[in-house]
Design an enzyme around this catalytic site. Structure first.
Site, PDB file in Angstrom:
ATOM      1  N   CYS A   2       0.820  -1.208   0.000  1.00  0.00           N
ATOM      2  CA  CYS A   2       0.000   0.000   0.000  1.00  0.00           C
ATOM      3  C   CYS A   2       0.860   1.267   0.000  1.00  0.00           C
ATOM      4  O   CYS A   2       1.981   1.259   0.510  1.00  0.00           O
ATOM      5  CB  CYS A   2      -0.853   0.042   1.249  1.00  0.00           C
ATOM      6  SG  CYS A   2      -1.810  -1.423   1.510  1.00  0.00           S
ATOM      7  N   ARG A  27       4.958   0.057  -6.260  1.00  0.00           N
ATOM      8  CA  ARG A  27       4.959  -0.759  -5.044  1.00  0.00           C
ATOM      9  C   ARG A  27       3.982  -1.927  -5.125  1.00  0.00           C
ATOM     10  O   ARG A  27       4.022  -2.823  -4.314  1.00  0.00           O
ATOM     11  CB  ARG A  27       4.588   0.109  -3.839  1.00  0.00           C
ATOM     12  CG  ARG A  27       5.582   1.220  -3.579  1.00  0.00           C
ATOM     13  CD  ARG A  27       5.073   2.149  -2.513  1.00  0.00           C
ATOM     14  NE  ARG A  27       5.020   1.492  -1.234  1.00  0.00           N
ATOM     15  CZ  ARG A  27       5.957   1.589  -0.302  1.00  0.00           C
ATOM     16  NH1 ARG A  27       7.019   2.315  -0.520  1.00  0.00           N
ATOM     17  NH2 ARG A  27       5.836   0.976   0.851  1.00  0.00           N
ATOM     18  N   TRP A  75      -3.142  -2.600  -1.348  1.00  0.00           N
ATOM     19  CA  TRP A  75      -2.733  -3.955  -1.713  1.00  0.00           C
ATOM     20  C   TRP A  75      -3.477  -4.853  -0.754  1.00  0.00           C
ATOM     21  O   TRP A  75      -3.203  -4.852   0.445  1.00  0.00           O
ATOM     22  CB  TRP A  75      -1.218  -4.069  -1.525  1.00  0.00           C
ATOM     23  CG  TRP A  75      -0.564  -5.224  -2.183  1.00  0.00           C
ATOM     24  CD1 TRP A  75      -0.296  -5.362  -3.518  1.00  0.00           C
ATOM     25  CD2 TRP A  75      -0.044  -6.403  -1.551  1.00  0.00           C
ATOM     26  NE1 TRP A  75       0.353  -6.553  -3.745  1.00  0.00           N
ATOM     27  CE2 TRP A  75       0.526  -7.215  -2.565  1.00  0.00           C
ATOM     28  CE3 TRP A  75       0.009  -6.865  -0.243  1.00  0.00           C
ATOM     29  CZ2 TRP A  75       1.121  -8.441  -2.311  1.00  0.00           C
ATOM     30  CZ3 TRP A  75       0.605  -8.087   0.015  1.00  0.00           C
ATOM     31  CH2 TRP A  75       1.155  -8.860  -1.004  1.00  0.00           C
ATOM     32  N   ASN A 101      -1.624   2.034   6.024  1.00  0.00           N
ATOM     33  CA  ASN A 101      -0.751   0.939   5.577  1.00  0.00           C
ATOM     34  C   ASN A 101      -0.449   0.096   6.805  1.00  0.00           C
ATOM     35  O   ASN A 101      -0.221   0.649   7.881  1.00  0.00           O
ATOM     36  CB  ASN A 101       0.586   1.461   5.053  1.00  0.00           C
ATOM     37  CG  ASN A 101       0.449   2.151   3.714  1.00  0.00           C
ATOM     38  OD1 ASN A 101      -0.624   2.180   3.137  1.00  0.00           O
ATOM     39  ND2 ASN A 101       1.544   2.713   3.241  1.00  0.00           N
ATOM     40  N   GLY A 102      -0.374  -1.214   6.634  1.00  0.00           N
ATOM     41  CA  GLY A 102      -0.064  -2.082   7.774  1.00  0.00           C
ATOM     42  C   GLY A 102      -1.234  -2.994   8.077  1.00  0.00           C
ATOM     43  O   GLY A 102      -2.174  -3.093   7.276  1.00  0.00           O
ATOM     44  N   GLU A 482      19.751 -16.859  -6.965  1.00  0.00           N
ATOM     45  CA  GLU A 482      19.209 -15.552  -7.324  1.00  0.00           C
ATOM     46  C   GLU A 482      18.652 -15.573  -8.755  1.00  0.00           C
ATOM     47  O   GLU A 482      17.587 -15.033  -9.024  1.00  0.00           O
ATOM     48  CB  GLU A 482      20.294 -14.471  -7.157  1.00  0.00           C
ATOM     49  CG  GLU A 482      19.946 -13.094  -7.670  1.00  0.00           C
ATOM     50  CD  GLU A 482      18.659 -12.503  -7.082  1.00  0.00           C
ATOM     51  OE1 GLU A 482      18.122 -13.035  -6.104  1.00  0.00           O
ATOM     52  OE2 GLU A 482      18.169 -11.517  -7.652  1.00  0.00           O
ATOM     53  N   LYS A 486      14.868 -14.744  -9.929  1.00  0.00           N
ATOM     54  CA  LYS A 486      14.569 -13.696 -10.911  1.00  0.00           C
ATOM     55  C   LYS A 486      13.683 -14.236 -12.012  1.00  0.00           C
ATOM     56  O   LYS A 486      12.702 -13.635 -12.409  1.00  0.00           O
ATOM     57  CB  LYS A 486      15.898 -13.197 -11.485  1.00  0.00           C
ATOM     58  CG  LYS A 486      16.074 -11.765 -11.746  1.00  0.00           C
ATOM     59  CD  LYS A 486      16.280 -10.827 -10.608  1.00  0.00           C
ATOM     60  CE  LYS A 486      15.408 -10.946  -9.427  1.00  0.00           C
ATOM     61  NZ  LYS A 486      15.834 -10.209  -8.262  1.00  0.00           N
ATOM     62  N   GLU A 489      10.079 -14.954 -10.763  1.00  0.00           N
ATOM     63  CA  GLU A 489       9.321 -13.732 -10.453  1.00  0.00           C
ATOM     64  C   GLU A 489       8.778 -13.033 -11.688  1.00  0.00           C
ATOM     65  O   GLU A 489       7.651 -12.584 -11.699  1.00  0.00           O
ATOM     66  CB  GLU A 489      10.237 -12.711  -9.771  1.00  0.00           C
ATOM     67  CG  GLU A 489      10.499 -12.951  -8.327  1.00  0.00           C
ATOM     68  CD  GLU A 489      11.417 -11.879  -7.784  1.00  0.00           C
ATOM     69  OE1 GLU A 489      11.034 -11.209  -6.834  1.00  0.00           O
ATOM     70  OE2 GLU A 489      12.528 -11.709  -8.329  1.00  0.00           O
ATOM     71  N   HIS A 505      22.258 -36.632  -5.833  1.00  0.00           N
ATOM     72  CA  HIS A 505      21.514 -37.029  -4.641  1.00  0.00           C
ATOM     73  C   HIS A 505      20.011 -36.817  -4.829  1.00  0.00           C
ATOM     74  O   HIS A 505      19.280 -36.790  -3.845  1.00  0.00           O
ATOM     75  CB  HIS A 505      22.027 -36.252  -3.423  1.00  0.00           C
ATOM     76  CG  HIS A 505      23.477 -36.506  -3.147  1.00  0.00           C
ATOM     77  ND1 HIS A 505      23.946 -37.724  -2.716  1.00  0.00           N
ATOM     78  CD2 HIS A 505      24.564 -35.715  -3.315  1.00  0.00           C
ATOM     79  CE1 HIS A 505      25.263 -37.666  -2.599  1.00  0.00           C
ATOM     80  NE2 HIS A 505      25.658 -36.449  -2.969  1.00  0.00           N
ATOM     81  N   LYS A 600       6.771  -4.217  -3.946  1.00  0.00           N
ATOM     82  CA  LYS A 600       8.167  -3.793  -3.852  1.00  0.00           C
ATOM     83  C   LYS A 600       8.679  -3.827  -2.429  1.00  0.00           C
ATOM     84  O   LYS A 600       9.801  -4.228  -2.165  1.00  0.00           O
ATOM     85  CB  LYS A 600       8.311  -2.389  -4.433  1.00  0.00           C
ATOM     86  CG  LYS A 600       9.741  -1.860  -4.438  1.00  0.00           C
ATOM     87  CD  LYS A 600      10.613  -2.650  -5.379  1.00  0.00           C
ATOM     88  CE  LYS A 600      12.057  -2.215  -5.392  1.00  0.00           C
ATOM     89  NZ  LYS A 600      12.912  -3.281  -5.989  1.00  0.00           N
TER      90      LYS A 600
END
Ligand code: F6R
Length: 605
Positions: A2, A27, A75, A101-102, A482, A486, A489, A505, A600
């Site tokens: 948010c 965001r 959000w 927000n929160g 990483e 990427k 996502e 294994h 974000k």
């Protein structure tokens, strides 16, 4: 997540707030809303819309005038995305409006009590309890109404409140969710992110947890939720509004990948000490004696920052010979970890606001640990909570997925490892070698990026894959992790990273022509081992894309990366894989800068 933006002054507020909301779009959000008033207006006017800021803009009537206003991008957490669940929320008498927000943990409880008292709720959100509580407060001042309400709340919040009876003020409060004031000339701004402010002012005040503020057009004051005045000296932010523009690129991700040479140059600038073959890191607040007393290093971060931490841990072990490891902060904070006074804890976060990382830092501090922050956003919560640290100076990162911050964080770790190493047994000669390697990085990154067209062609060949395996060994393994994050996502292709040493294994059972493997193959002392892993895959008809320092015979394709020092190679090897993820996502038509379900800055649990 948010976003909040607010303004009080003389200007027409709606266009300003809509522009502010656009700056927060990166965001991630699913609905938006705005409320405005002015000293002469009769009450508050509100518009909300599910969807994008442009959908909200289309609903705002021509005569939606005001000089005080707050706006929000939501959000969804409590209740699906809808016009009704969008913020602001307004009281039944249309007098109080709140953006939040929160997460309010005891919202269900408070809601039950309010409903039993006859209050009708319009939305499914946790935020709406705030509005009703403020509206029912009998306190005389708006600040006291908000303060009384906050005493009843458990959870996290960044809020902005307007009241029709107090049109000349906005009251804001912070607990665990960022609130930044922007100080202008006879006008004040508030936002959850400086991105929404820098087009108007670079003078900012960041609220602490437990702090509130009252904004008037020509004045602001800050105080605790108990009412004690606090001092708030505005600081100047370096980031310019232009840094948030796309700069001729089609996406922020592309722009940010291409900014990496310049960004790495910035993280190095002013820090190298050639005389002693080390670096100056004054912000660590760690003198040579403290540095020598460190017996272990524990790095905490989430997602990409955690992967940068894994690369950092290896650099610290290699260059400083201090045992080091990285762990997801989200796990660490819940496992009642043994906190050791001789361990140096390092919290890594691009945004500096990730709740899990912040909570881990707070838990560590409570137990008396020394915590450093490696952070991109200056003045962010983690930077302020830590005992010292380093800024990675990547500049604003707008794309939801992290690229340039990852690279700069790895470079910051190399600087820290060099610094710790040179207070111990790393020789002058090795110190020089690493410094020369660091200085080569910007040029080598540029060379790497020049090969984009080849990587684009490769991406087109692999875009049909339903799943991809990424393998690496020791230095290459966090790079593989990483790269796999990427790819999943941005392209939504399933990807999994495995240590190459673990292939036989288990994961070898998956190998078949339809499962391509990306192998990280640095030219170091494990080269032959990595070649053997590729043999094993080839023998089972698996396709291989190698990222290596020279063409690999066993691979179907090789992306050749410039060679640096062994310890620094992981930094460069990640870059072509960012481009691979980018072009794969592009060829699949994905929403690259705002992948589905992601935000974000993850300021809630
Ligand atoms: C991935 C990504 C996330 C973040 C994670 C932590 O591309 O961006 O995995 O790295 O949410 O965020 P920060 O670094 O802001 O703490």
């Amino acid at each position: 997540m948010c976003g909040i933006v607010g303004y009080i002054g003389k200007r027409d507020v709606a266009p300003l707030l809509l522009e502010g909301l656009q700056r927060l779009e990166y965001r991630g959000y699913d609905s938006a809303g705005i409320v405005v008033t002015s000293p002469k207006a009769a009450g508050l006017k509100m518009v909300k819309a599910k969807g994008r800021v442009r959908d909200l803009e289309a609903k705002v009537p021509a005569r939606f005038k005001g000089t005080t206003g707050i706006a929000h991008t939501r959000w969804a957490t409590h209740g699906a995305p809808s016009d009704l669940n969008a913020h602001p929320h307004m009281s039944a008498d249309d007098k109080v409006a709140v953006v939040h927000n929160g997460i309010i943990d005891n919202a269900a409880d408070l809601r039950r009590k309010l409903e039993a008292d006859g209050v009708e709720f319009l939305s499914e959100t946790d935020t709406e309890v705030l509005v009703h509580l403020i509206a029912r407060s009998e306190a005389q001042k708006l600040e006291d109404k908000v303060r009384e309400t906050l005493r009843l709340i458990e959870g996290t919040y960044g809020i902005a409140v307007m009241h029709a009876d107090f049109p000349e003020r906005i009251v804001v409060a912070r607990n665990g969710s960022p609130v930044v004031l922007g100080i202008g000339e006879k006008e004040m701004f508030v936002a959850s992110d400086i991105a929404a402010l820098v087009a108007h002012t670079r003078q900012i005040v960041t609220l602490d947890d437990g702090e509130m503020a009252t904004l008037k057009a020509d004045d602001f004051r800050t105080y605790t939720t108990e009412g004690t005045r606090t001092t708030a000296e505005p600081t100047t932010v370096e980031w310019e509004a232009a840094s948030y523009d796309m700069g001729g690129h089609d996406t922020y991700m592309h722009k940010e990948i291409h900014e990496q040479a310049e960004a790495v140059d910035r993280v190095l600038r002013g820090r190298i000490d050639d005389r002693f073959s080390t670096v100056h890191l004054g912000g660590l607040n760690l003198d040579a004696r403290d540095a020598r007393a460190v017996r272990r290093v524990k790095i905490l971060g989430c997602g990409t920052s955690y992967h940068a931490g894994q690369i950092g841990a290896q650099m610290i072990e290699e260059l400083a010979r201090i045992p080091a490891d990285a762990e997801p902060a989200s796990e660490f904070r819940y496992r009642n970890a043994v906190v050791d006074p001789d361990t140096l804890y390092i919290a890594v976060s691009q945004s500096g606001e990730t709740y899990d990382v912040l909570a881990a830092v707070q838990e560590l501090k409570r137990k008396g640990a020394r915590v450093l922050g490696i952070v991109n956003v200056v003045g962010s919560a983690i930077a302020r909570e830590a005992d010292g640290g380093m800024y990675v100076h990547a500049g604003p990162e707008v794309c939801v997925v992290s690229t340039k911050c990852f690279t700069n964080t790895c470079v910051a770790f190399a600087l820290l490892a060099l610094h710790l190493g040179r207070t111990r047994d790393l020789s002058v000669r090795d110190g020089k070698r690493i410094i020369e390697g660091l200085r080569k990085l910007p040029q080598q990154i540029s060379e790497m990026l020049e090969r984009e067209e080849d990587i684009k062609k490769l991406a087109a060949q692999y875009a049909d894959a339903r799943s991809m395996l990424f393998i690496g060994r020791v230095r290459g393994y966090p790079v593989a992790r990483e790269a796999s994050l990427k790819l999943k996502e941005v392209s939504y292709i399933h990807a999994e990273a495995y240590p190459a040493s673990e292939l036989k294994h288990g994961p070898l059972a998956l190998i078949e022509p339809a499962l391509p493997t990306v192998a990280i193959v640095p030219d170091d002392d494990l080269l032959e081992k990595n070649r053997a892993a590729m043999e094993e895959i080839k023998a089972r008809s698996g396709q291989i894309l190698a990222v290596a320092h020279q063409e690999q015979e066993k691979a179907d394709h090789t992306i050749v990366v410039p060679k640096n020092e062994d310890e620094l190679d992981p930094i460069l090897m990640g870059i072509p894989l960012q481009l691979l993820a980018y072009h794969t996502a592009l060829s699949l038509g994905r929403d690259i800068d705002k992948p589905r379900n992601l935000a974000k800055s993850v300021t809630v649990e």
